[in-house]
Design an enzyme around this catalytic site. Structure first.
Site, PDB file in Angstrom:
ATOM      1  N   ALA A 191      -4.915   2.139  -0.832  1.00  0.00           N
ATOM      2  CA  ALA A 191      -4.692   1.381  -2.072  1.00  0.00           C
ATOM      3  C   ALA A 191      -5.216  -0.051  -1.924  1.00  0.00           C
ATOM      4  O   ALA A 191      -5.891  -0.575  -2.818  1.00  0.00           O
ATOM      5  CB  ALA A 191      -3.204   1.375  -2.434  1.00  0.00           C
ATOM      6  N   ASP A 192      -4.911  -0.693  -0.812  1.00  0.00           N
ATOM      7  CA  ASP A 192      -5.397  -2.046  -0.552  1.00  0.00           C
ATOM      8  C   ASP A 192      -6.917  -2.095  -0.544  1.00  0.00           C
ATOM      9  O   ASP A 192      -7.546  -2.948  -1.174  1.00  0.00           O
ATOM     10  CB  ASP A 192      -4.891  -2.554   0.802  1.00  0.00           C
ATOM     11  CG  ASP A 192      -3.443  -3.016   0.754  1.00  0.00           C
ATOM     12  OD1 ASP A 192      -3.012  -3.497  -0.300  1.00  0.00           O
ATOM     13  OD2 ASP A 192      -2.759  -2.894   1.775  1.00  0.00           O
ATOM     14  N   THR A 193      -7.503  -1.192   0.219  1.00  0.00           N
ATOM     15  CA  THR A 193      -8.957  -1.193   0.379  1.00  0.00           C
ATOM     16  C   THR A 193      -9.657  -0.925  -0.944  1.00  0.00           C
ATOM     17  O   THR A 193     -10.636  -1.591  -1.297  1.00  0.00           O
ATOM     18  CB  THR A 193      -9.375  -0.148   1.419  1.00  0.00           C
ATOM     19  OG1 THR A 193      -8.721  -0.436   2.657  1.00  0.00           O
ATOM     20  CG2 THR A 193     -10.876  -0.152   1.630  1.00  0.00           C
ATOM     21  N   GLY A 209      -9.479  -3.910  -3.258  1.00  0.00           N
ATOM     22  CA  GLY A 209     -10.423  -4.927  -2.808  1.00  0.00           C
ATOM     23  C   GLY A 209     -11.846  -4.607  -3.202  1.00  0.00           C
ATOM     24  O   GLY A 209     -12.608  -5.482  -3.640  1.00  0.00           O
ATOM     25  N   ASP A 211       0.806  -1.214   0.000  1.00  0.00           N
ATOM     26  CA  ASP A 211       0.000   0.000   0.000  1.00  0.00           C
ATOM     27  C   ASP A 211       0.846   1.273   0.000  1.00  0.00           C
ATOM     28  O   ASP A 211       0.628   2.170  -0.806  1.00  0.00           O
ATOM     29  CB  ASP A 211      -0.930  -0.018   1.215  1.00  0.00           C
ATOM     30  CG  ASP A 211      -1.888   1.151   1.237  1.00  0.00           C
ATOM     31  OD1 ASP A 211      -3.007   1.007   0.731  1.00  0.00           O
ATOM     32  OD2 ASP A 211      -1.511   2.224   1.755  1.00  0.00           O
TER      33      ASP A 211
END
Length: 399
Positions: A172-174, A177, A144
């Site tokens: 970025a991760d969220t 997803g 991230d």
């Protein structure tokens, strides 16, 4: 929340998902499906007794409980041919596989899209990576914070003159997803029409650029490289945080009508004809002067006073809270954002609930985050294996 006693059949209950993901982006995607009723089987590496004890604290910690709820856990060694064979057997009756291996790893293991769709052409296979499934960066590990730096997110975050700053959440991760979950749902809808599965791909890199939205558009459309604006909005003035007698308030004054309302509410009608503040462009040039005057005004009364006064005038404002204060807010409590859970090992805890509902359904908790391999026997028995076969697999460290 009464675990395991769902009040209605949730929309995704007909679907089974094999979760091969780790870290955050992949689990975030799968959580969207699990919370809305999908039967999620979390597949993870077998662990020895020592590491299981060590991981117990992590599994019972806040992040893991919040991220991996509503799943069952199956331990499976995908580095072994027998482990891969079992995965392919499970894939035959699955609807979705989600993974976030680096592109070369899943091909080497023999669990890529081509391999699994060969045993189930209706399978939706979703891949989340740092940089995409191909291209010059495809094999790079992506995290991230690295992506926040590369996309320019850090360059527009923070106070001017105080250096670049990462966002305070794994944005970025969220985001990756969430986009992956959207792609999976789209593919499931298309399968109703075509009967065919497909490969869904997204990455942290492209997802974060997408969610940066208007900042990217400023460059792509107008050739403008956005800079840090701190707590001020880059184009709408005044917008930002201001000290009150007992805390801090945030306001957003968008357009001529709202500016006029603010001036009248604060009894500063003279600002309407002040050349420094008369237009949004002028206020942008004299932002520091305006902010200084607003700080002086707002510091004279409490946050509660200003929120009541400004809201009565139809002006957007709110308290600047910490996380505890946010969950104590009466509107947050009314919306049920906190899921109160009676955890069998931890006791009473709260989880962050789903942020949307339908006229027929609300997402809910059917099970807390699993311990490693908690459901291995249950899942393999339902797949047709015998107790003796399961024992052999355990002794061979396949499960």
């Amino acid at each position: 929340m009464d675990i395991g006693n769902t009040s209605s059949k949730l929309p995704l209950q007909p679907f089974r998902v094999l979760d091969l993901t780790r870290v955050r982006a992949g689990p975030t995607a799968v959580r969207q499906l699990a919370d809305w009723g999908a039967d999620v089987v979390k597949i993870e590496e077998p662990i020895d007794e020592g590491s299981e004890t060590e991981m117990g604290g992590v599994r019972l910690g806040p992040d893991y409980q919040n991220l991996h709820r509503n799943k069952r856990s199956l331990t499976l060694n995908l580095k072994s041919p027998e482990g891969v064979r079992i995965l392919k057997e499970l894939a035959k009756s699955a609807d979705v596989v989600v993974e976030n291996y680096r592109p070369d790893v899943k091909t080497r293991l023999g669990i890529n899209f081509e391999a699994l769709s060969a045993v189930n052409p209706r399978l939706i296979y979703a891949s989340i990576s740092g940089f995409g499934q191909d291209g010059p960066y495809a094999r790079r590990p992506g995290y991230d914070q690295i992506i926040q730096g590369m996309t320019g997110m850090m360059s527009v975050t923070g106070i001017p003159g105080h250096g670049l700053v990462r966002a305070g959440v794994a944005i970025a991760d969220t985001t990756a997803g969430m986009y992956a979950a959207m792609g999976i749902l789209m593919a499931l809808l298309e399968r109703e029409r075509t009967g065919k599965g497909q490969w869904i791909q997204t990455s942290l890199l492209e997802s974060l650029l997408s969610v940066m939205d208007f900042q990217c558009a400023r460059w792509l459309v107008a050739g403008e490289v956005p800079k840090q604006a701190g707590n001020d909005h880059p184009t709408i003035i005044p917008t930002g945080n201001f000290n009150t007698r007992d805390g801090m308030i945030c306001i957003c004054v968008s357009g001529r009508v709202m500016w006029s309302r603010l001036c009248k509410t604060l009894r500063r009608e003279e600002w309407l004809t002040d050349s420094r503040f008369e237009t949004n462009k002028a206020r942008s040039l004299h932002r520091d002067e305006l902010n200084a005057e607003l700080n002086e005004i707002f510091s004279g009364q409490t946050t509660k006073h200003w929120i009541a006064l400004l809201n009565d005038a139809g002006l957007a404002c709110g308290a600047v809270n910490n996380i505890q204060q946010a969950f104590e807010d009466e509107q947050v409590q009314h919306l049920g954002v906190r899921w109160a859970v009676d955890h069998p090992q931890i006791g009473e805890i709260g989880l962050v609930g789903q942020p949307y509902r339908t006229s027929l359904h609300r997402a809910e908790l059917s099970r807390v985050a699993p311990m490693p391999g908690e459901h291995t026997t249950e899942i393999l028995l339902s797949a047709g294996l015998t107790q003796a076969q399961i024992l052999e697999l355990k002794e061979a460290n396949v499960i």
